[in-house]
Write a protein that holds these residues in place. Structure first.
Motif, short mmCIF file in Angstrom:
data_model
loop_
_atom_site.label_atom_id
_atom_site.label_comp_id
_atom_site.label_asym_id
_atom_site.label_seq_id
_atom_site.Cartn_x
_atom_site.Cartn_y
_atom_site.Cartn_z
N HIS A 70 0.85 -1.18 0.00
CA HIS A 70 0.00 0.00 0.00
C HIS A 70 0.88 1.24 0.00
N VAL A 72 0.63 5.23 0.58
CA VAL A 72 -0.29 6.18 1.20
C VAL A 72 0.38 7.55 1.25
N THR A 74 -0.20 11.30 2.59
CA THR A 74 -1.02 12.09 3.51
C THR A 74 -0.41 13.47 3.63
N VAL A 93 -5.63 12.60 1.88
CA VAL A 93 -4.98 11.29 1.83
C VAL A 93 -5.25 10.70 0.44
N THR A 95 -4.40 7.07 -1.77
CA THR A 95 -3.90 5.71 -1.61
C THR A 95 -3.95 4.96 -2.93
N GLY A 120 -7.12 5.01 4.96
CA GLY A 120 -7.08 4.98 3.50
C GLY A 120 -6.60 3.66 2.94
N VAL A 121 -5.69 3.00 3.62
CA VAL A 121 -5.19 1.70 3.17
C VAL A 121 -6.33 0.69 3.18
#
Length: 134
Positions: A70, A72, A74, A93, A95, A120-121
């Motif tokens: 993942h 991400v 942010t 965010v 992802t 978000g993941v």
């Protein structure tokens, strides 16, 4: 969330060889151009559109159970004129993920097992892979 609106959008970017960023951000169906820069050693990104300025940090999480890495992003955003929300600010965010078996690049230090990745993941995994357990 917490009294602020949540806006879903689509961020498309490419990092050029000189660590410059080009792409688009799309909230209501119309792609808006973005440009900025990427600092790979610090895993930091800065970019802007005609309506907002964004800054952020990249974190990577390997989920061995579903064989995904993942990615991400942010960060913070500040709305700019001519936006109707000029002067307002918030967080963002973004992802995405890649398949671990197909990935052969940089392996970042992993967070401790007690550390959970941002929501978000989980949202990305759920949307893309139909995993109903969050």
């Amino acid at each position: 969330m917490a009294g602020r609106p949540v806006v879903w959008g689509k961020l498309v970017m490419r990092v050029l060889p000189d660590q410059q960023i080009q792409g688009t951000i799309q909230f209501r169906g119309t792609p808006i151009p973005i440009e900025g820069s990427w600092n790979e050693s610090a895993q930091q990104i800065v970019f802007h559109s005609p309506y907002a300025a964004y800054s952020g940090h990249l974190t990577m999480y390997d989920d061995v159970q579903i064989q995904l890495r993942h990615l991400v992003l942010t960060g913070r955003l500040r709305m700019l004129p001519p936006s109707l929300q000029a002067g307002e600010y918030g967080t963002w965010v973004a992802t995405t993920d890649i398949s671990l078996p197909e990935y052969s690049g940089y392996v970042p230090p992993q967070p401790s097992s007690s550390s959970l990745p941002p929501v978000g993941v989980f949202v990305t995994s759920n949307i893309l892979y139909g995993n109903s357990r969050i």
